[in-house]
Design a protein around this motif. Sequence first.
Motif, PDB file in Angstrom:
ATOM      1  N   GLY A   8       6.431   5.662  -6.515  1.00 31.82           N
ATOM      2  CA  GLY A   8       6.336   5.001  -5.219  1.00 31.82           C
ATOM      3  C   GLY A   8       4.930   5.144  -4.676  1.00 31.82           C
ATOM      4  N   HIS A   9       4.830   5.132  -3.371  1.00 30.49           N
ATOM      5  CA  HIS A   9       3.532   5.193  -2.714  1.00 30.49           C
ATOM      6  C   HIS A   9       3.541   6.207  -1.585  1.00 30.49           C
ATOM      7  N   PHE A  10       2.371   6.711  -1.265  1.00 27.13           N
ATOM      8  CA  PHE A  10       2.189   7.507  -0.061  1.00 27.13           C
ATOM      9  C   PHE A  10       1.803   6.541   1.044  1.00 27.13           C
ATOM     10  N   ILE A  11       2.507   6.611   2.170  1.00 34.66           N
ATOM     11  CA  ILE A  11       2.299   5.696   3.283  1.00 34.66           C
ATOM     12  C   ILE A  11       1.939   6.517   4.515  1.00 34.66           C
ATOM     13  N   PRO A  12       0.671   6.553   4.902  1.00 38.16           N
ATOM     14  CA  PRO A  12       0.293   7.330   6.085  1.00 38.16           C
ATOM     15  C   PRO A  12       0.636   6.593   7.377  1.00 38.16           C
ATOM     16  N   ILE A  13       1.196   7.343   8.317  1.00 39.90           N
ATOM     17  CA  ILE A  13       1.488   6.807   9.649  1.00 39.90           C
ATOM     18  C   ILE A  13       0.744   7.686  10.646  1.00 39.90           C
ATOM     19  N   LYS A  14      -0.303   7.135  11.249  1.00 42.85           N
ATOM     20  CA  LYS A  14      -1.118   7.899  12.194  1.00 42.85           C
ATOM     21  C   LYS A  14      -0.947   7.427  13.629  1.00 42.85           C
ATOM     22  N   ASN A  15      -0.490   6.174  13.790  1.00 38.92           N
ATOM     23  CA  ASN A  15      -0.382   5.600  15.133  1.00 38.92           C
ATOM     24  C   ASN A  15       0.700   4.522  15.157  1.00 38.92           C
ATOM     25  N   TYR A  16       0.894   3.927  16.322  1.00 37.13           N
ATOM     26  CA  TYR A  16       1.968   2.956  16.493  1.00 37.13           C
ATOM     27  C   TYR A  16       1.744   1.695  15.653  1.00 37.13           C
ATOM     28  N   VAL A  17       0.505   1.274  15.487  1.00 35.18           N
ATOM     29  CA  VAL A  17       0.224   0.090  14.662  1.00 35.18           C
ATOM     30  C   VAL A  17       0.682   0.344  13.225  1.00 35.18           C
ATOM     31  N   ASP A  18       0.342   1.523  12.681  1.00 33.58           N
ATOM     32  CA  ASP A  18       0.814   1.884  11.340  1.00 33.58           C
ATOM     33  C   ASP A  18       2.344   1.878  11.293  1.00 33.58           C
ATOM     34  N   ALA A  19       2.973   2.424  12.327  1.00 31.65           N
ATOM     35  CA  ALA A  19       4.432   2.528  12.372  1.00 31.65           C
ATOM     36  C   ALA A  19       5.086   1.149  12.324  1.00 31.65           C
ATOM     37  N   LYS A  20       4.467   0.166  12.944  1.00 35.04           N
ATOM     38  CA  LYS A  20       5.042  -1.182  12.987  1.00 35.04           C
ATOM     39  C   LYS A  20       4.889  -1.935  11.674  1.00 35.04           C
ATOM     40  N   ILE A  21       3.862  -1.605  10.888  1.00 39.71           N
ATOM     41  CA  ILE A  21       3.527  -2.443   9.735  1.00 39.71           C
ATOM     42  C   ILE A  21       3.768  -1.783   8.383  1.00 39.71           C
ATOM     43  N   ALA A  22       3.348  -0.541   8.214  1.00 38.04           N
ATOM     44  CA  ALA A  22       3.240   0.075   6.886  1.00 38.04           C
ATOM     45  C   ALA A  22       4.556   0.145   6.115  1.00 38.04           C
ATOM     46  N   LEU A  23       5.621   0.581   6.740  1.00 35.67           N
ATOM     47  CA  LEU A  23       6.893   0.725   6.035  1.00 35.67           C
ATOM     48  C   LEU A  23       7.460  -0.635   5.638  1.00 35.67           C
ATOM     49  N   LYS A  24       7.318  -1.622   6.504  1.00 40.48           N
ATOM     50  CA  LYS A  24       7.782  -2.969   6.162  1.00 40.48           C
ATOM     51  C   LYS A  24       7.036  -3.498   4.943  1.00 40.48           C
ATOM     52  N   GLN A  25       5.725  -3.289   4.893  1.00 38.32           N
ATOM     53  CA  GLN A  25       4.941  -3.739   3.737  1.00 38.32           C
ATOM     54  C   GLN A  25       5.383  -3.034   2.461  1.00 38.32           C
ATOM     55  N   GLU A  26       5.680  -1.740   2.558  1.00 33.36           N
ATOM     56  CA  GLU A  26       6.126  -0.980   1.388  1.00 33.36           C
ATOM     57  C   GLU A  26       7.415  -1.555   0.821  1.00 33.36           C
ATOM     58  N   ILE A  27       8.390  -1.808   1.658  1.00 31.44           N
ATOM     59  CA  ILE A  27       9.681  -2.306   1.171  1.00 31.44           C
ATOM     60  C   ILE A  27       9.529  -3.714   0.620  1.00 31.44           C
ATOM     61  N   MET A  28       8.725  -4.540   1.272  1.00 36.40           N
ATOM     62  CA  MET A  28       8.518  -5.893   0.743  1.00 36.40           C
ATOM     63  C   MET A  28       7.890  -5.847  -0.648  1.00 36.40           C
ATOM     64  N   SER A  29       6.906  -4.975  -0.843  1.00 36.78           N
ATOM     65  CA  SER A  29       6.257  -4.933  -2.157  1.00 36.78           C
ATOM     66  C   SER A  29       7.176  -4.318  -3.219  1.00 36.78           C
ATOM     67  N   MET A  30       7.942  -3.301  -2.863  1.00 38.04           N
ATOM     68  CA  MET A  30       8.809  -2.643  -3.848  1.00 38.04           C
ATOM     69  C   MET A  30      10.032  -3.485  -4.216  1.00 38.04           C
ATOM     70  N   SER A  31      10.422  -4.424  -3.344  1.00 42.68           N
ATOM     71  CA  SER A  31      11.624  -5.207  -3.645  1.00 42.68           C
ATOM     72  C   SER A  31      11.306  -6.547  -4.309  1.00 42.68           C
ATOM     73  N   LEU A  32      10.015  -6.804  -4.579  1.00 44.64           N
ATOM     74  CA  LEU A  32       9.670  -8.035  -5.305  1.00 44.64           C
ATOM     75  C   LEU A  32      10.305  -7.981  -6.688  1.00 44.64           C
ATOM     76  N   ILE A  33      10.879  -9.080  -7.089  1.00 39.73           N
ATOM     77  CA  ILE A  33      11.479  -9.151  -8.421  1.00 39.73           C
ATOM     78  C   ILE A  33      10.343  -9.379  -9.407  1.00 39.73           C
TER      79      ILE A  33
END
Length: 183
Positions: A156-181
Amino acid sequence: APNNIVFCVDISSSMKYTGKLDLLKASMIELTNMLRPVDNITIVTYASEASVLMETTSAADKNKIIKMIESLEASGHTAGIEGMKLAYSKACNAFIHGGNNQIIMATDGGFNRGKGSTIRLAKKYARKNVKMSVLGIKNTWHHRRNMTEVASAGQGHFIPIKNYVDAKIALKQEIMSMSLIRL
């Protein structure tokens, strides 16, 4: 691909400080709002011990999932290895063939209770097609290095969350990339 997401959430005392738990909750809620009814979420927590906060639930039940996320409170020690073991057990029970079977371990740092190797555990289950990514909440460089190694071992990946902007975007991007067929 459909997602089988197991959150493995650190709710130890250290998560109380500097808005860490609030950032984690925001990130989890953003992801929940993006998921489809075909996707499943399970929530495992760990502090002094590991437990299942929410059994595997369809993302169609967003209100239930968000209510469970909002109920998270921090206290106790950090039994991270027990949390990982329980999360892997739950991920295997809800395994989706041809889907993204992924544990998102959310923590601010190290594991100070429990026996076992997090890296060995992550490698073992990655071979069984259960990936692990680590969501690092406002953590130090020392902890970041360890979390990166665990995520890499879990494919998988390490996903740093340092602030609210990261919180809104980073996890969604991770799941979208990992669920690509991938063909």
